[in-house]
Design an enzyme around this catalytic site. Structure first.
Site, short mmCIF file in Angstrom:
data_model
loop_
_atom_site.label_atom_id
_atom_site.label_comp_id
_atom_site.label_asym_id
_atom_site.label_seq_id
_atom_site.Cartn_x
_atom_site.Cartn_y
_atom_site.Cartn_z
N VAL A 88 0.84 -1.20 0.00
CA VAL A 88 0.00 0.00 0.00
C VAL A 88 0.87 1.25 0.00
O VAL A 88 0.57 2.23 -0.70
CB VAL A 88 -0.97 -0.01 1.20
CG1 VAL A 88 -1.71 1.32 1.30
CG2 VAL A 88 -1.97 -1.16 1.07
N ARG B 110 15.36 -1.94 9.00
CA ARG B 110 15.86 -2.85 7.98
C ARG B 110 15.88 -2.20 6.60
O ARG B 110 16.76 -2.48 5.77
CB ARG B 110 14.99 -4.11 7.96
CG ARG B 110 15.47 -5.20 7.03
CD ARG B 110 14.61 -6.45 7.13
NE ARG B 110 13.22 -6.21 6.76
CZ ARG B 110 12.21 -6.14 7.61
NH1 ARG B 110 12.41 -6.27 8.91
NH2 ARG B 110 10.97 -5.92 7.19
N SER B 111 14.92 -1.32 6.33
CA SER B 111 14.83 -0.68 5.02
C SER B 111 15.47 0.70 4.97
O SER B 111 15.69 1.24 3.88
CB SER B 111 13.35 -0.55 4.60
OG SER B 111 12.76 -1.82 4.47
N CYS C 56 -10.95 -1.91 3.13
CA CYS C 56 -11.03 -1.94 1.67
C CYS C 56 -12.41 -2.36 1.16
O CYS C 56 -13.00 -1.70 0.27
CB CYS C 56 -9.94 -2.84 1.09
SG CYS C 56 -9.84 -4.46 1.87
N GLY D 1 -5.02 -8.75 -0.96
CA GLY D 1 -5.53 -8.11 0.24
C GLY D 1 -4.83 -8.58 1.50
O GLY D 1 -4.91 -7.92 2.53
N HIS E 286 -11.25 -6.71 -5.21
CA HIS E 286 -12.27 -7.38 -4.41
C HIS E 286 -13.63 -7.26 -5.10
O HIS E 286 -13.94 -6.25 -5.73
CB HIS E 286 -12.38 -6.75 -3.02
CG HIS E 286 -11.22 -7.03 -2.12
ND1 HIS E 286 -10.20 -7.89 -2.44
CD2 HIS E 286 -10.94 -6.55 -0.86
CE1 HIS E 286 -9.33 -7.93 -1.43
NE2 HIS E 286 -9.77 -7.12 -0.46
#
Length: 333
Positions: free
Chosen positions: A15, A40-41, A129, A160, A242
């Site tokens: 997302v 970590r990123s 969502c 999802g 969805h």
């Protein structure tokens, strides 16, 4: 043109990445983008408007000078960071479920209740969502006659469940085609060639947490405090978008043609309803775009005040990232 400093909390997730892409697509006036993620990123880069932007670690000190924070992180992170975001003077548009039912936090679908944004106290919640997709599809009908009850079944794509969902589906398909076995890791059961009628844990009388969101969030978004919803949520072996089957029950009869006209002119909706020509909403057609497609509109044969319909929408975009950025657009108007 005035520009804004925008932080994306959870920038490396599905997302979060989509939010950054949609900020570019919709030409949101970003003066500075601050991608935030775990340690970590941190230090890696992400592309934005043709340039590499360095990812920073999400800490309580990361929000100074930020105008808008787009949240794409889990509930625990949203709750932990929210006080620092508000204290820094930023507005937190949060995609998690952490604050959705807080009476002091607006829960907004811009096509339905944009005025609720004005009541924020530093936090605005993005709905679930499936709730976004369903509410967008049916809101125009609520204007014809108040919706009293709704029966819905959701057919929710594997994406999802996060980036690992599609990976697991394709790995299972590959293994099964070779006669091999595959031990599920993301889902509780094999999802390839299967349906799993549970999303979320049990919450009330055999209903899952995901199933109760449509009633609880729908009441708040559409300002229908007495709305009653019976929902069944099903994970299906579809990559993206969805689908929801809905039976609506109104105060008074709503004709099929009146319903079609209302949906055709409703913001955020596209009417696709021609059974004879085999034209109706499907996940393949509704992926990677922002409209909710609505079709199969017909009388409910069990209730003279009822209608049935089928709708589909991209749950990563309109069901999450795009809706959040539309809220941000309301904030800067």
């Amino acid at each position: 043109m005035k520009t804004y400093t925008v932080a994306v909390l959870g920038a490396t997730g599905a997302v979060g990445q989509e939010m950054i892409q949609i900020l570019q697509e919709r030409n949101f006036p970003v003066g500075k983008l601050i991608p935030l993620a775990s340690a970590r990123s941190a230090g890696k880069t992400i592309r934005f408007r043709g340039e590499d932007v360095t990812i920073a670690q999400a800490t309580a000190d990361a929000f100074q000078g930020v105008d808008i924070v787009l949240g794409a992180a889990e509930n625990d992170i949203a709750k932990a960071m929210a006080p620092a975001i508000v204290a820094a003077g930023a507005v937190f548009v949060d995609n998690s479920s952490a604050f959705r039912m807080d009476p002091n936090v607006p829960l907004v679908v811009p096509e339905i209740n944009p005025e609720d944004v004005k009541a924020h106290k530093g936090i605005i919640s993005n709905p679930n969502c499936s709730t976004i997709i369903t509410a967008t599809a049916v809101n125009a009908l609520n204007a014809l006659s108040p919706i009293r009850t709704m029966t819905a079944s959701t057919y929710q794509a594997v994406s999802g469940a996060g980036a690992g969902g599609p990976v697991e589906l394709m790995a299972e398909v590959d293994a099964l085609s070779k006669g091999e076995t595959y031990e599920p890791k993301v889902f509780s059961h094999q999802i390839a060639f299967n349906l799993i009628p549970q999303i979320g844990g049990e919450e009330l009388d055999g209903y899952t947490s995901e199933e109760m969101k449509l009633q609880n969030e729908g009441r708040k978004i559409m300002h229908l405090p007495d709305l009653k919803v019976s929902c069944t949520c099903v994970r299906v072996p579809v990559i993206r978008s969805h689908s929801i089957s809905v039976s609506l029950h109104f105060d008074k009869p709503v004709g099929v043609e009146d319903a079609r006209k209302a949906i055709a002119s409703a913001p955020g909706c596209k009417l696709l309803d021609n059974l004879g020509a085999k034209e109706y909403p499907m996940p393949l057609d509704t992926s990677n775009q922002d409209l909710v497609y609505v079709g199969r509109i017909r009388p409910d044969l069990t209730d003279p005040n009822g209608l049935c319909l089928w709708c589909c929408g991209d749950q990563v975009r309109k069901g999450a990232a795009t809706n959040a950025i539309q809220i941000a657009e309301l904030l800067i108007k």
